[in-house]
Write a protein that holds these residues in place. Structure first.
Motif, PDB file in Angstrom:
ATOM      1  N   ARG A   1       0.438  11.226   0.875  1.00 27.68           N
ATOM      2  CA  ARG A   1      -0.726  10.334   0.965  1.00 27.68           C
ATOM      3  C   ARG A   1      -0.290   8.886   0.786  1.00 27.68           C
ATOM      4  O   ARG A   1       0.663   8.593   0.077  1.00 27.68           O
ATOM      5  CB  ARG A   1      -1.781  10.704  -0.082  1.00 27.68           C
ATOM      6  N   ARG A   2      -1.025   7.972   1.415  1.00 26.52           N
ATOM      7  CA  ARG A   2      -0.685   6.546   1.377  1.00 26.52           C
ATOM      8  C   ARG A   2      -1.680   5.699   0.589  1.00 26.52           C
ATOM      9  O   ARG A   2      -1.339   4.624   0.123  1.00 26.52           O
ATOM     10  CB  ARG A   2      -0.586   5.990   2.792  1.00 26.52           C
ATOM     11  N   PHE A   3      -2.911   6.170   0.469  1.00 24.21           N
ATOM     12  CA  PHE A   3      -3.958   5.364  -0.139  1.00 24.21           C
ATOM     13  C   PHE A   3      -4.695   6.153  -1.211  1.00 24.21           C
ATOM     14  O   PHE A   3      -4.815   7.372  -1.143  1.00 24.21           O
ATOM     15  CB  PHE A   3      -4.966   4.889   0.926  1.00 24.21           C
TER      16      PHE A   3
ATOM     17  N   ALA B   1      -3.132   0.793  -1.373  1.00 18.20           N
ATOM     18  CA  ALA B   1      -1.949   1.523  -0.932  1.00 18.20           C
ATOM     19  C   ALA B   1      -1.120   1.802  -2.183  1.00 18.20           C
ATOM     20  O   ALA B   1      -1.059   0.968  -3.086  1.00 18.20           O
ATOM     21  CB  ALA B   1      -1.159   0.682   0.065  1.00 18.20           C
TER      22      ALA B   1
ATOM     23  N   SER C   1       2.476   4.047  -4.029  1.00 14.35           N
ATOM     24  CA  SER C   1       3.672   4.892  -3.955  1.00 14.35           C
ATOM     25  C   SER C   1       3.961   5.383  -5.369  1.00 14.35           C
ATOM     26  O   SER C   1       3.444   4.839  -6.336  1.00 14.35           O
ATOM     27  CB  SER C   1       4.866   4.136  -3.381  1.00 14.35           C
TER      28      SER C   1
ATOM     29  N   PHE D   1       8.243   1.008  -2.884  1.00 14.82           N
ATOM     30  CA  PHE D   1       6.861   0.812  -2.437  1.00 14.82           C
ATOM     31  C   PHE D   1       6.846   0.230  -1.030  1.00 14.82           C
ATOM     32  O   PHE D   1       6.129   0.702  -0.153  1.00 14.82           O
ATOM     33  CB  PHE D   1       6.095  -0.112  -3.395  1.00 14.82           C
TER      34      PHE D   1
ATOM     35  N   LYS E   1       7.676   2.598   1.779  1.00 11.68           N
ATOM     36  CA  LYS E   1       6.566   3.484   2.158  1.00 11.68           C
ATOM     37  C   LYS E   1       5.497   2.721   2.944  1.00 11.68           C
ATOM     38  O   LYS E   1       4.816   3.297   3.783  1.00 11.68           O
ATOM     39  CB  LYS E   1       5.945   4.116   0.906  1.00 11.68           C
ATOM     40  N   HIS E   2       5.377   1.419   2.667  1.00 11.26           N
ATOM     41  CA  HIS E   2       4.332   0.593   3.294  1.00 11.26           C
ATOM     42  C   HIS E   2       4.938  -0.657   3.935  1.00 11.26           C
ATOM     43  O   HIS E   2       4.623  -1.783   3.526  1.00 11.26           O
ATOM     44  CB  HIS E   2       3.291   0.180   2.244  1.00 11.26           C
TER      45      HIS E   2
ATOM     46  N   TYR F   1       4.286  -2.212   6.596  1.00 11.66           N
ATOM     47  CA  TYR F   1       3.255  -3.061   7.189  1.00 11.66           C
ATOM     48  C   TYR F   1       2.642  -4.016   6.163  1.00 11.66           C
ATOM     49  O   TYR F   1       1.894  -4.920   6.523  1.00 11.66           O
ATOM     50  CB  TYR F   1       2.158  -2.202   7.836  1.00 11.66           C
TER      51      TYR F   1
END
Length: 147
Positions: free
Chosen positions: A18-20, A37, A39, A106, A109-110, A112
């Motif tokens: 999961r991301r959020f 968001a 991690s 972190f 994983k994100h 963006y």
């Protein structure tokens, strides 16, 4: 309490996929939920998120360090009553340096969020997990505690 390896593995899998999550901080009167968001570090003892210092959640955390986060596997379908998992993270928050390994993980994983992450007004926050509560099959509740 159900501290066992199978439960912990299930928790780690949910954290990895999961991301959020919905972060809940304590305001002056009411809890304040917000989407973030996140991690987790390698041992799942810390859950991280970023926030601007100009947000209500950051102001709330400046006064009340305890927070919770809800992470779900729901898909917005009726089958979620049987299949979805809901993980509650309970713990206390502190700021991390952006160069620390957990912070670097972190942004992996994100990616963006790189520009937001690098902003001087953005802080990376770590929830030091005291307890996980995993709900499956709508009402099966299991707890994993680090206390």
């Amino acid at each position: 309490m159900h501290n066992d390896d199978a439960l912990f593995k299930k928790i780690q899998e949910l954290l990895a996929v999961r991301r959020f999550g919905v972060l809940a901080t304590q305001g002056d009167v009411y809890p304040y939920p917000t989407l973030v968001a996140f991690s987790a570090d390698d041992d799942s003892r810390h859950v991280l998120f970023c926030t601007s210092i100009n947000t209500r959640k950051y102001q709330n955390l400046s006064c009340h360090h305890q927070a919770s986060m809800l992470i779900t596997s729901e898909t917005n379908s009726p089958a979620d009553l049987e299949n979805a998992e809901a993980l509650t993270v309970l713990g206390s928050c502190s700021e991390l340096n952006k160069e620390q390994p957990q912070a670097v993980a972190f942004i992996k994983k994100h990616p963006y969020l790189q520009e937001f992450f690098q902003s001087p007004s953005t802080k990376i926050i770590s929830i030091k997990v005291k307890k996980y509560i995993l709900v499956t099959h709508f009402q099966t509740v299991m707890e994993y505690s680090f206390e």
